[in-house]
Design an enzyme around this catalytic site. Sequence first.
Site, PDB file in Angstrom:
ATOM      1  N   ASP A 189       1.111  -1.092  -0.284  1.00  0.00           N
ATOM      2  CA  ASP A 189      -0.130  -0.069  -0.366  1.00  0.00           C
ATOM      3  C   ASP A 189       1.382   1.338   0.222  1.00  0.00           C
ATOM      4  O   ASP A 189       1.637   1.182   0.660  1.00  0.00           O
ATOM      5  CB  ASP A 189      -0.943   0.154   1.411  1.00  0.00           C
ATOM      6  CG  ASP A 189      -1.384   1.288   1.206  1.00  0.00           C
ATOM      7  OD1 ASP A 189      -3.017   1.345   0.462  1.00  0.00           O
ATOM      8  OD2 ASP A 189      -1.518   1.692   1.771  1.00  0.00           O
ATOM      9  N   TYR A 214       2.244  10.217  -0.595  1.00  0.00           N
ATOM     10  CA  TYR A 214       4.098   9.733   0.498  1.00  0.00           C
ATOM     11  C   TYR A 214       5.100   9.965   0.185  1.00  0.00           C
ATOM     12  O   TYR A 214       6.021   9.566   0.520  1.00  0.00           O
ATOM     13  CB  TYR A 214       3.095   7.857   0.854  1.00  0.00           C
ATOM     14  CG  TYR A 214       2.933   7.444   1.762  1.00  0.00           C
ATOM     15  CD1 TYR A 214       1.327   8.130   2.051  1.00  0.00           C
ATOM     16  CD2 TYR A 214       1.897   5.764   1.545  1.00  0.00           C
ATOM     17  CE1 TYR A 214       0.455   8.091   2.865  1.00  0.00           C
ATOM     18  CE2 TYR A 214       0.930   5.300   2.148  1.00  0.00           C
ATOM     19  CZ  TYR A 214       0.232   6.328   3.187  1.00  0.00           C
ATOM     20  OH  TYR A 214      -1.067   6.206   3.164  1.00  0.00           O
ATOM     21  N   LYS A 226      -3.037   5.896  -4.020  1.00  0.00           N
ATOM     22  CA  LYS A 226      -4.325   7.348  -3.295  1.00  0.00           C
ATOM     23  C   LYS A 226      -3.988   8.217  -4.321  1.00  0.00           C
ATOM     24  O   LYS A 226      -3.076   8.905  -4.950  1.00  0.00           O
ATOM     25  CB  LYS A 226      -3.877   7.476  -2.044  1.00  0.00           C
ATOM     26  CG  LYS A 226      -4.028   6.122  -1.770  1.00  0.00           C
ATOM     27  CD  LYS A 226      -3.836   6.018   0.112  1.00  0.00           C
ATOM     28  CE  LYS A 226      -3.659   4.719   0.709  1.00  0.00           C
ATOM     29  NZ  LYS A 226      -2.340   4.085   1.277  1.00  0.00           N
ATOM     30  N   HIS A 284      -7.841   9.625  -2.088  1.00  0.00           N
ATOM     31  CA  HIS A 284      -6.936   9.299   0.450  1.00  0.00           C
ATOM     32  C   HIS A 284      -7.756  10.357   0.484  1.00  0.00           C
ATOM     33  O   HIS A 284      -7.582   9.110   1.933  1.00  0.00           O
ATOM     34  CB  HIS A 284      -6.074  10.250  -0.314  1.00  0.00           C
ATOM     35  CG  HIS A 284      -4.869   9.999   0.318  1.00  0.00           C
ATOM     36  ND1 HIS A 284      -3.356   9.043   0.484  1.00  0.00           N
ATOM     37  CD2 HIS A 284      -4.814   9.133   1.833  1.00  0.00           C
ATOM     38  CE1 HIS A 284      -2.809   9.168   1.857  1.00  0.00           C
ATOM     39  NE2 HIS A 284      -3.264   8.425   2.466  1.00  0.00           N
TER      40      HIS A 284
END
Length: 282
Positions: free
Chosen positions: A46, A51, A76, A109
């Site tokens: 994931d 990120y 996401k 998200h």
Amino acid sequence: MNIESKLKLNDGNEIPQLGYGTFQSKGIEAYQGVLDALKEGYIHIDTAAVYGNEKEVGQAIKDSGIPREKLFITTKLWNDNRGYEETKQALADSLERLGLDYIDLYLIHWPNPIKFRDNWQEMNAISWQAMEDLQKEGKIKSIGVSNFQPHHLDALLETAKVVPTINQIRAIPSDLKEDTVNYCLNKNIKIEAWSPLGQGELLENDIIVSIANKHSKTPAQVCIRWSLQEGYIPLPKSVHKERIIENKDVYDFELTEYEMNQIKGIKQILENNSNNPDSINY
Ligand code: A2P
């Protein structure tokens, strides 16, 4: 059950129930963590555009040598990107960074980004339409959401043709979100649990520690096992190989119904309680 055990989603696709999370993993640590996880048998990874590690995640996937079709990869749509073309472009950018030509699961998200606070319902609807079209084009296998509460899902379902397969939330002891979980269960939307260890905070909880001792397992293993037995899809994150191994060693014990309820009843003030999606400042 084992690390390759899968759950069936409402669109007919399957998802490996245990995933490897990469929130707050960066650079070489993210690369090495994903590579270690894949070598240790995790098949579900994931990540998210925000990120900042999709490049490293993609490189580790490539270097693992594991055939793409064996793996389940999630990313996401970030909060700055809403709209039809914007969503298509955001996915294209994620796929390019990951070095992949399709993604197994693409999630919105957050439901109510600060940038779209006045018209989040409409903007989510348009992005969702783009995701439905990307799914038809084969660029996404399954589509879903993250951090959505019932009123966000109600709004989305007013125009959605495809029901989300997944809602990724922080469904953990002390932060259970039972109204959201029940809503999703009723609509056959599976719950993914981000930060199933409470970002480490649950690991010193007395109840978790005593149950762990009883089973000769670690607190992290008890948290992950609890999530699996609840039917959630936990995504524990670690950049340490010994912990990556520890976190998948959860198939040789079972929590009793009494222990499941004891854990569910934990009331701990968590420092990192998840933010209210309607008042986040991102
Ligand atoms: P690290 O990445 O340095 O190993 P969550 O998945 O709930 O977000 O929790 C992640 C946090 O918990 C990270 O700080 C991670 O540290 C730590 N962690 C992950 N697995 C374990 C484990 N088995 N034992 C102790 N801490 C862990």
